[in-house]
Write a protein that holds these residues in place. Structure first.
Motif, short mmCIF file in Angstrom:
data_model
loop_
_atom_site.label_atom_id
_atom_site.label_comp_id
_atom_site.label_asym_id
_atom_site.label_seq_id
_atom_site.Cartn_x
_atom_site.Cartn_y
_atom_site.Cartn_z
N GLU A 147 33.88 45.78 25.80
CA GLU A 147 34.21 45.48 24.34
C GLU A 147 33.32 46.55 23.34
OE1 GLU A 147 34.85 41.48 22.88
OE2 GLU A 147 32.85 41.75 22.29
N VAL A 148 32.16 46.87 23.72
CA VAL A 148 31.38 47.84 23.18
C VAL A 148 31.78 49.34 23.28
CG1 VAL A 148 28.94 48.92 22.83
CG2 VAL A 148 29.48 46.49 23.17
N LEU A 149 32.07 49.59 24.75
CA LEU A 149 32.65 50.96 24.68
C LEU A 149 33.87 51.16 24.11
CD1 LEU A 149 31.58 51.34 28.88
CD2 LEU A 149 30.13 51.91 26.77
N HIS A 150 34.83 50.33 24.36
CA HIS A 150 35.95 50.23 23.61
C HIS A 150 35.95 50.73 22.02
CE1 HIS A 150 39.32 50.18 26.48
NE2 HIS A 150 38.37 49.40 27.34
N GLU A 151 35.04 49.93 21.51
CA GLU A 151 34.69 50.02 20.04
C GLU A 151 34.11 51.43 19.78
OE1 GLU A 151 31.79 47.82 17.10
OE2 GLU A 151 32.56 46.60 18.46
N HIS A 152 33.41 51.82 20.61
CA HIS A 152 32.94 53.23 20.16
C HIS A 152 33.35 54.43 20.90
CE1 HIS A 152 29.82 51.17 17.84
NE2 HIS A 152 29.74 50.12 18.72
#
Length: 172
Positions: free
Chosen positions: A137-142
């Protein structure tokens, strides 16, 4: 948008700008991947870590990567999984914060290719499905801020778990 790659193998054999390493709050040699990183980095890495301030759970620090095929090590203190008891939600938030802190520090240093282990899912015992969901979730967001974000899993079973989570929540 940057690429997120899920792979399986020896993370210490991969190339990138920085390797993310699970850390002890005093940035001393730990277990698992941390022990391998400190072994390769030797006295120079230990000395660089001694100069760093204490690192709380969810925070990140950076050092040069002595003896490793990357330029930097991004150290982050991962939470301990508590088997989903009343502290489980706090541990999930802290794990998410590890990824956010690492990415913020990498952006600040203009690093574009990062190598991640399954933070929290090793000696700290997070189930891979939970660790994968928070991480992805964090990696896709950034991901747009980076050229490549590689998550290197230790076993084919873990890789399968991460791919299943990615497909379910983030598509193919």
């Amino acid at each position: 948008m940057g690429q997120i790659e899920l792979t399986c193998g020896d993370i210490l054999a991969l190339r990138g700008d920085a390797l993310v390493c699970p850390a002890h709050k005093h940035l001393i040699r730990g277990r698992g991947l941390s022990a391998q990183v400190y072994e390769r980095g030797g006295a120079a890495l230990a000395a660089a870590c001694e100069l760093q301030p204490e690192c709380a759970v969810g925070e990140a620090r950076i050092t040069r990567a002595y003896g490793l095929p990357v330029k930097y090590i991004l150290h982050t203190v991962t939470p301990q999984w508590s088997s989903g008891d009343q502290w489980g939600a706090q541990a999930v938030v802290q794990l998410r914060r590890c990824y956010e802190s690492v990415l913020a520090l990498a952006r600040q240093k203009k690093l574009k290719k990062l190598l991640f282990p399954a933070l929290g899912a090793g000696t700290n015992r997070f189930p891979h499905e939970i660790a994968a969901h928070q991480a992805l979730e964090v990696l896709h967001e950034h991901s747009g801020d980076f050229d490549r974000l590689t998550v290197c899993l230790h076993t084919p079973t873990a890789l399968s778990d991460w791919r299943r989570v990615e497909k379910r929540f983030f598509g193919d």
